[in-house]
Design a protein around this motif. Structure first.
Motif, mmCIF file in Angstrom:
data_model
loop_
_atom_site.group_PDB
_atom_site.id
_atom_site.type_symbol
_atom_site.label_atom_id
_atom_site.label_comp_id
_atom_site.label_asym_id
_atom_site.label_seq_id
_atom_site.Cartn_x
_atom_site.Cartn_y
_atom_site.Cartn_z
ATOM 1 N N HIS A 181 94.770 50.405 -59.471
ATOM 2 C CA HIS A 181 94.394 49.416 -57.689
ATOM 3 C C HIS A 181 94.945 50.396 -56.522
ATOM 4 O O HIS A 181 96.333 49.619 -55.984
ATOM 5 N N LEU A 182 94.378 50.209 -55.867
ATOM 6 C CA LEU A 182 94.349 50.504 -53.831
ATOM 7 C C LEU A 182 94.088 49.250 -53.665
ATOM 8 O O LEU A 182 92.901 48.425 -52.647
ATOM 9 N N VAL A 183 94.952 48.916 -52.361
ATOM 10 C CA VAL A 183 94.892 47.129 -52.487
ATOM 11 C C VAL A 183 94.343 47.233 -50.587
ATOM 12 O O VAL A 183 96.122 47.996 -50.002
ATOM 13 N N VAL A 184 94.167 47.230 -49.727
ATOM 14 C CA VAL A 184 94.284 47.443 -49.047
ATOM 15 C C VAL A 184 94.122 46.381 -47.799
ATOM 16 O O VAL A 184 94.452 45.419 -47.602
ATOM 17 N N VAL A 185 95.615 46.785 -46.790
ATOM 18 C CA VAL A 185 95.976 45.576 -45.966
ATOM 19 C C VAL A 185 94.877 45.728 -45.245
ATOM 20 O O VAL A 185 94.426 45.936 -44.507
ATOM 21 N N PRO A 186 94.441 44.295 -44.639
ATOM 22 C CA PRO A 186 93.314 44.034 -43.889
ATOM 23 C C PRO A 186 93.205 44.271 -42.443
ATOM 24 O O PRO A 186 95.073 44.457 -41.934
ATOM 25 N N PRO A 187 92.652 44.239 -41.113
ATOM 26 C CA PRO A 187 92.824 44.559 -40.032
ATOM 27 C C PRO A 187 93.763 43.371 -39.054
ATOM 28 O O PRO A 187 93.700 42.018 -40.146
ATOM 29 N N SER A 188 94.221 43.687 -38.072
ATOM 30 C CA SER A 188 94.511 43.067 -37.825
ATOM 31 C C SER A 188 93.721 41.539 -37.082
ATOM 32 O O SER A 188 92.391 42.067 -36.472
#
Length: 337
Positions: A181-188
């Protein structure tokens, strides 16, 4: 035997402190909802990661009981009927052999083993990683750090914690892609708890009603504060660096005395480095798309945004550094009153 065990192995500077703070703060509530964090505290997961990867500087200082912590975590997982979460970013820096051995241990304790990586765009990771290294005693300037990372020099160890395809090559071998599972950190600009919600979906745990305000202080340093700390590091002989001194620098000094002594301002990636950072990010995203992993979020958010207004630590003036130093000394005197 556990139903599923999730190993969250990084990446560094991808919201791991925020997530671990919430997971351990709500440990009892999460247990009631079926998710176990084995061990007594985050320290146990740190020591387990150090043992798995062979982090001698930490392992050599562990007592006999702490040297058994990894096996204790595995045993607790084996005795739990629900899901289990083990989390520390130092797992990511393990060799392929160490990763395989750890996954085999976990497979003996659970019906399914899952790997979780939280991933952040390189444009935001690089300034944060340099600052973290400075807190740990690094002397290298921001500009030289970026140049070293660009050349891929191993002593920086940056890519061992941030080369996501490389980490997956060591840790995901043998795992079905749907269990990676790759959880992408949301953008600013995204809601503060979006990363928390994304990881909760991966873990399949209900987090409704749980407080998501950070408990740990935001001890990120400003441009001037970080540069002052780097110059202080240059005055400390290398032979006097130790784990205890690093803990003091990161804790009592950086957090309690230095942070907040100068106005906060954007900490940016210099324009001359934007090109290769973008190219490296595009290459990484392309390889991740080929992996057919479970992606939560948008891989395009791993592509750095355009240039932002702001300065770099190399641009901090001597007068600014002197003002911050004076503030820090005054705070030290106040603490002694």
């Amino acid at each position: 035997m556990a139903r599923r065990v999730f190993l969250h192995c990084g990446t560094a500077k991808s919201g791991t402190t925020y997530l671990q703070d919430l997971w351990w703060r709500h440990r009892d509530a999460l247990r009631e909802r079926g998710l176990l964090l084995p061990g007594e505290a985050l320290r146990d997961h740190f020591h387990a990661a150090a043992l798995v990867k062979g982090m001698d500087v930490i392992v050599d200082d562990l007592d006999d009981d702490d040297r058994e912590v990894w096996q204790r975590l595995v045993a607790e997982a084996r005795d739990w009927p629900g899901d289990v979460l083990i989390s520390h970013e130092h797992f990511s820096d393990s060799s392929a052999e160490a990763a395989a051995a750890a996954l085999a241990d976990l497979a003996s304790a659970a019906e399914e083993v899952h790997l979780v990586l939280t991933v952040r765009d390189l444009g935001r990771v690089l300034p944060s990683a340099w600052q973290q290294r400075v807190k740990q005693g690094a002397r290298q300037s921001y500009g030289k750090f970026l140049a070293t990372v660009r050349r891929g020099e191993d002593e920086q160890k940056f890519w061992r914690y941030q080369d996501v395809p490389g980490i997956l090559g060591r840790w995901a071998a043998g795992l079905p892609p749907e269990r990676v599972h790759l959880v992408v950190v949301p953008p600013s600009g995204a809601p503060r708890d979006e990363l928390w919600q994304r990881t909760a979906r991966v873990l399949g745990v209900d987090v409704a009603g749980l407080d998501t305000d950070p408990r740990l202080p935001n001890d990120s340093l400003s441009v001037v504060e970080a540069e002052l700390l780097r110059r202080v590091n240059r005055r400390i002989p290398r032979e006097r660096r130790s784990v205890a001194l690093t803990r003091l620098t990161k804790g009592a000094f950086a957090r309690d005395l230095l942070a907040g002594s100068a106005p906060r301002e954007s900490f940016v990636l210099p324009a001359k480095h934007a090109g290769w950072v973008r190219e490296r990010a595009e290459e990484m995203v392309a390889r991740l798309r080929e992996g057919r992993y479970d992606v939560v979020g948008d891989l395009d958010d791993l592509l750095p945004a355009g240039p932002r207004a702001g300065r770099t630590p190399d641009q901090a003036g001597d007068d600014e550094l002197l003002a911050v130093a004076a503030t820090v000394v005054a705070r030290m005197i106040e603490q002694e009153r």
